[in-house]
Write a protein that holds these residues in place. Structure first.
Motif, mmCIF file in Angstrom:
data_model
loop_
_atom_site.group_PDB
_atom_site.id
_atom_site.type_symbol
_atom_site.label_atom_id
_atom_site.label_comp_id
_atom_site.label_asym_id
_atom_site.label_seq_id
_atom_site.Cartn_x
_atom_site.Cartn_y
_atom_site.Cartn_z
ATOM 1 N N HIS A 59 9.666 27.943 5.354
ATOM 2 C CA HIS A 59 8.406 27.994 6.099
ATOM 3 C C HIS A 59 7.223 28.047 5.132
ATOM 4 C CE1 HIS A 59 5.610 28.965 9.330
ATOM 5 N NE2 HIS A 59 5.186 29.999 8.620
ATOM 6 N N ALA A 60 7.330 28.839 4.087
ATOM 7 C CA ALA A 60 6.259 28.920 3.087
ATOM 8 C C ALA A 60 6.041 27.566 2.416
ATOM 9 C CB ALA A 60 6.586 29.984 2.047
ATOM 10 N N ASP A 61 7.126 26.861 2.124
ATOM 11 C CA ASP A 61 7.002 25.521 1.540
ATOM 12 C C ASP A 61 6.276 24.576 2.490
ATOM 13 O OD1 ASP A 61 8.336 26.345 -0.726
ATOM 14 O OD2 ASP A 61 10.257 25.451 -0.165
ATOM 15 N N SER A 62 6.641 24.628 3.770
ATOM 16 C CA SER A 62 6.004 23.766 4.762
ATOM 17 C C SER A 62 4.507 24.051 4.864
ATOM 18 C CB SER A 62 6.676 23.969 6.125
ATOM 19 O OG SER A 62 5.982 23.282 7.150
ATOM 20 N N ILE A 63 4.145 25.331 4.901
ATOM 21 C CA ILE A 63 2.738 25.723 4.986
ATOM 22 C C ILE A 63 1.989 25.328 3.719
ATOM 23 C CG2 ILE A 63 1.192 27.707 5.118
ATOM 24 C CD1 ILE A 63 2.475 26.948 7.777
ATOM 25 N N PHE A 64 2.613 25.490 2.567
ATOM 26 C CA PHE A 64 1.997 25.039 1.312
ATOM 27 C C PHE A 64 1.679 23.554 1.372
ATOM 28 C CE2 PHE A 64 2.722 22.719 -2.623
ATOM 29 C CZ PHE A 64 1.766 23.278 -3.468
ATOM 30 N N GLU A 74 0.828 -1.204 0.000
ATOM 31 C CA GLU A 74 0.000 0.000 0.000
ATOM 32 C C GLU A 74 0.863 1.255 0.000
ATOM 33 O OE1 GLU A 74 -0.607 -2.712 1.666
ATOM 34 O OE2 GLU A 74 -2.625 -3.267 1.001
ATOM 35 N N LEU A 75 1.934 1.254 0.787
ATOM 36 C CA LEU A 75 2.802 2.427 0.823
ATOM 37 C C LEU A 75 3.494 2.638 -0.518
ATOM 38 C CD1 LEU A 75 4.025 4.750 2.425
ATOM 39 C CD2 LEU A 75 5.828 3.188 3.185
ATOM 40 N N ARG A 76 3.956 1.552 -1.140
ATOM 41 C CA ARG A 76 4.606 1.697 -2.448
ATOM 42 C C ARG A 76 3.629 2.220 -3.495
ATOM 43 N NH1 ARG A 76 7.776 -2.627 -0.291
ATOM 44 N NH2 ARG A 76 6.084 -4.110 -0.647
ATOM 45 N N ALA A 77 2.358 1.829 -3.397
ATOM 46 C CA ALA A 77 1.356 2.326 -4.345
ATOM 47 C C ALA A 77 1.083 3.812 -4.132
ATOM 48 C CB ALA A 77 0.063 1.530 -4.201
ATOM 49 N N ILE A 78 1.111 4.245 -2.871
ATOM 50 C CA ILE A 78 0.865 5.650 -2.549
ATOM 51 C C ILE A 78 2.097 6.499 -2.846
ATOM 52 C CG2 ILE A 78 0.467 7.250 -0.624
ATOM 53 C CD1 ILE A 78 -1.280 5.042 0.634
ATOM 54 N N GLY A 79 3.251 6.060 -2.391
ATOM 55 C CA GLY A 79 4.483 6.817 -2.547
ATOM 56 C C GLY A 79 4.466 8.109 -1.736
ATOM 57 N N PHE A 80 5.496 8.902 -1.916
ATOM 58 C CA PHE A 80 5.619 10.188 -1.243
ATOM 59 C C PHE A 80 5.317 11.282 -2.265
ATOM 60 C CE2 PHE A 80 8.601 7.189 0.786
ATOM 61 C CZ PHE A 80 7.978 7.106 2.024
ATOM 62 N N ASP A 81 4.414 12.153 -1.922
ATOM 63 C CA ASP A 81 3.819 13.109 -2.856
ATOM 64 C C ASP A 81 4.870 14.051 -3.447
ATOM 65 O OD1 ASP A 81 2.230 15.034 -4.155
ATOM 66 O OD2 ASP A 81 0.601 14.744 -2.715
ATOM 67 N N GLN A 82 5.070 13.953 -4.753
ATOM 68 C CA GLN A 82 6.101 14.747 -5.416
ATOM 69 C C GLN A 82 5.650 16.168 -5.743
ATOM 70 O OE1 GLN A 82 8.972 12.600 -7.985
ATOM 71 N NE2 GLN A 82 7.413 10.995 -8.104
ATOM 72 N N ARG A 83 4.410 16.501 -5.425
ATOM 73 C CA ARG A 83 3.974 17.894 -5.578
ATOM 74 C C ARG A 83 4.482 18.764 -4.433
ATOM 75 N NH1 ARG A 83 -2.274 17.375 -5.291
ATOM 76 N NH2 ARG A 83 -1.555 16.103 -3.534
ATOM 77 N N LEU A 84 4.884 18.125 -3.345
ATOM 78 C CA LEU A 84 5.260 18.875 -2.146
ATOM 79 C C LEU A 84 6.567 19.626 -2.364
ATOM 80 C CD1 LEU A 84 4.322 16.286 0.616
ATOM 81 C CD2 LEU A 84 2.892 17.997 -0.517
ATOM 82 N N GLU A 96 7.402 38.874 9.046
ATOM 83 C CA GLU A 96 7.997 37.867 8.169
ATOM 84 C C GLU A 96 7.298 36.516 8.333
ATOM 85 O OE1 GLU A 96 11.088 38.140 5.823
ATOM 86 O OE2 GLU A 96 9.601 39.745 5.870
ATOM 87 N N ARG A 97 7.029 36.121 9.552
ATOM 88 C CA ARG A 97 6.347 34.844 9.779
ATOM 89 C C ARG A 97 4.928 34.888 9.202
ATOM 90 N NH1 ARG A 97 7.217 30.261 12.549
ATOM 91 N NH2 ARG A 97 9.224 31.026 13.336
ATOM 92 N N PHE A 98 4.220 35.995 9.426
ATOM 93 C CA PHE A 98 2.870 36.143 8.881
ATOM 94 C C PHE A 98 2.910 36.154 7.349
ATOM 95 C CE2 PHE A 98 -0.387 39.048 7.201
ATOM 96 C CZ PHE A 98 -1.537 38.382 7.593
ATOM 97 N N ARG A 99 3.856 36.890 6.768
ATOM 98 C CA ARG A 99 3.938 37.032 5.316
ATOM 99 C C ARG A 99 4.209 35.701 4.629
ATOM 100 N NH1 ARG A 99 7.989 38.470 1.359
ATOM 101 N NH2 ARG A 99 9.650 38.493 2.938
ATOM 102 N N PHE A 100 5.165 34.951 5.143
ATOM 103 C CA PHE A 100 5.493 33.681 4.504
ATOM 104 C C PHE A 100 4.417 32.623 4.761
ATOM 105 C CE2 PHE A 100 9.795 35.500 4.243
ATOM 106 C CZ PHE A 100 10.085 35.184 2.919
ATOM 107 N N THR A 101 3.728 32.716 5.898
ATOM 108 C CA THR A 101 2.597 31.826 6.135
ATOM 109 C C THR A 101 1.511 32.074 5.100
ATOM 110 O OG1 THR A 101 2.999 31.656 8.512
ATOM 111 C CG2 THR A 101 0.764 31.195 7.759
ATOM 112 N N PHE A 102 1.145 33.337 4.910
ATOM 113 C CA PHE A 102 0.107 33.680 3.935
ATOM 114 C C PHE A 102 0.527 33.275 2.529
ATOM 115 C CE2 PHE A 102 -2.195 36.466 1.056
ATOM 116 C CZ PHE A 102 -3.499 36.361 1.537
ATOM 117 N N LYS A 103 1.797 33.456 2.199
ATOM 118 C CA LYS A 103 2.294 33.084 0.874
ATOM 119 C C LYS A 103 2.123 31.596 0.625
ATOM 120 C CE LYS A 103 6.458 33.340 -2.013
ATOM 121 N NZ LYS A 103 7.870 33.805 -2.067
ATOM 122 N N GLY A 104 2.462 30.769 1.623
ATOM 123 C CA GLY A 104 2.298 29.329 1.461
ATOM 124 C C GLY A 104 0.849 28.922 1.347
#
Length: 326
Positions: A255-260, A190-200, A311-319
């Protein structure tokens, strides 16, 4: 290595069948330029009472020290240990996918290169798979720098806020919605069928990848089980890709990547009423780590650091905004 001594007395009668019918288990972990920590991790994996049939480490080709270490230890492991090498600019998800695709175990356990495990780690993880509805199992990661206790662990609140706390977990075995990637195991096919999401997103580290795996298992009708007594030591080693978040620093783009990543996966997982509540919550309130308008104002008042809060608010909103455009 910090000594682990969880109370296993309540498990002892079941350990005779802990190998789950002697089904095979693979271990997958990523690494990047932390060979000293990696060696401790691999040596703990090579002494398991339920031995892994293969240990595959996802490496980048420019991490020569780690590749050489794996080659040396592979001889001591009888060929059980090997590297899955990707390009120098590939991130954690690509590294882990390369490692996962080469596995064949009935179970696949996941961890990080800065973790060390007790000898019965794999043996205790597979106990829970006697229930065919269980798709994943996880445990606590003990962090010396982040002590404390919490009973609410691995939950998604109805309005979309994620409660982690895996490193603080106390209490009984329970079903959860999120397992932590440093200490978990899943059904292999099941894990191999799902894989790790490459959109992230992530130039090196890819935060919140666990959500993609866990949410897919839940949508397929599987249970995710968490046992705080199945504990490992998590050294939370330094990252060498610029992402200092969760390591005492702040990197806006990371941080923006993580929030995205978090937002994208939540929007796919939540139902429509929850999506509306989630949108209102994160934009108006949020958390200290990912502030909305009210938390932003609170940070300015409490920390007296308008630029840091902005900066934290701005990058959060961006993500967040980028995820809504997908």
């Amino acid at each position: 290595m910090t000594k682990l001594s969880p109370d296993t007395s309540h498990r002892e009668p079941s350990l005779k069948g802990a190998h789950n019918g002697m089904k095979s288990i693979s271990v997958v972990l990523p690494t990047y330029r932390r060979p000293d920590l990696l060696e401790g991790c691999l040596r703990s994996l090579m002494t398991q009472t339920f031995p892994a049939t293969e240990i595959v480490v996802g490496c980048r080709s420019n991490d020569e020290a780690s590749i050489q270490l794996i080659s040396r230890l592979s001889q001591q492991s009888g060929g059980v240990l090997r590297a899955a090498v990707v390009g120098p600019h590939d991130n954690l998800v690509r590294s882990m996918n390369a490692a996962l695709e080469s596995t064949s175990g009935y179970f696949v356990a996941l961890t990080d290169d800065d973790a060390e495990m007790p000898d019965d780690w794999l043996e205790r993880l597979v106990l829970f798979f006697d229930d065919p509805l269980v798709g994943g199992v996880g445990g606590k990661d003990i962090q010396a720098t982040n002590p404390g206790e919490a009973e609410k662990v691995g939950k998604v609140q109805w309005f979309g806020r994620i409660v982690g706390n895996h490193h603080l977990a106390v209490g009984p075995v329970r079903d959860v919605e999120v397992l932590k990637g440093v200490n978990c195991c899943f059904l292999g096919d099941e894990l191999r069928a799902i894989g790790f999401d490459q959109r992230l997103l992530g130039t090196g580290n890819v935060a919140n990848w666990e959500l993609g795996v866990c949410f897919r298992f839940l949508r397929q009708g599987f249970r995710l089980v968490f046992d705080p007594s199945v504990a490992i030591v998590h050294h939370t080693g330094p990252r060498h890709d610029g992402d200092t978040n969760c390591r005492g620093g702040f990197n806006g783009p990371a941080h923006a990547d993580s929030i995205f990543n978090e937002t994208l996966l939540l929007l796919e997982h939540l139902r429509w009423p929850q999506k509306i509540a989630f949108t209102l919550w994160w934009s108006l309130i949020g958390t200290r780590a990912a502030p909305g308008l009210l938390q932003y104002a609170r940070l300015v008042l409490l920390q007296r650091d308008p630029f840091g809060a902005w900066e934290r608010f701005r990058f959060t909103f961006k993500g967040r905004q980028r995820a809504y455009k997908i």
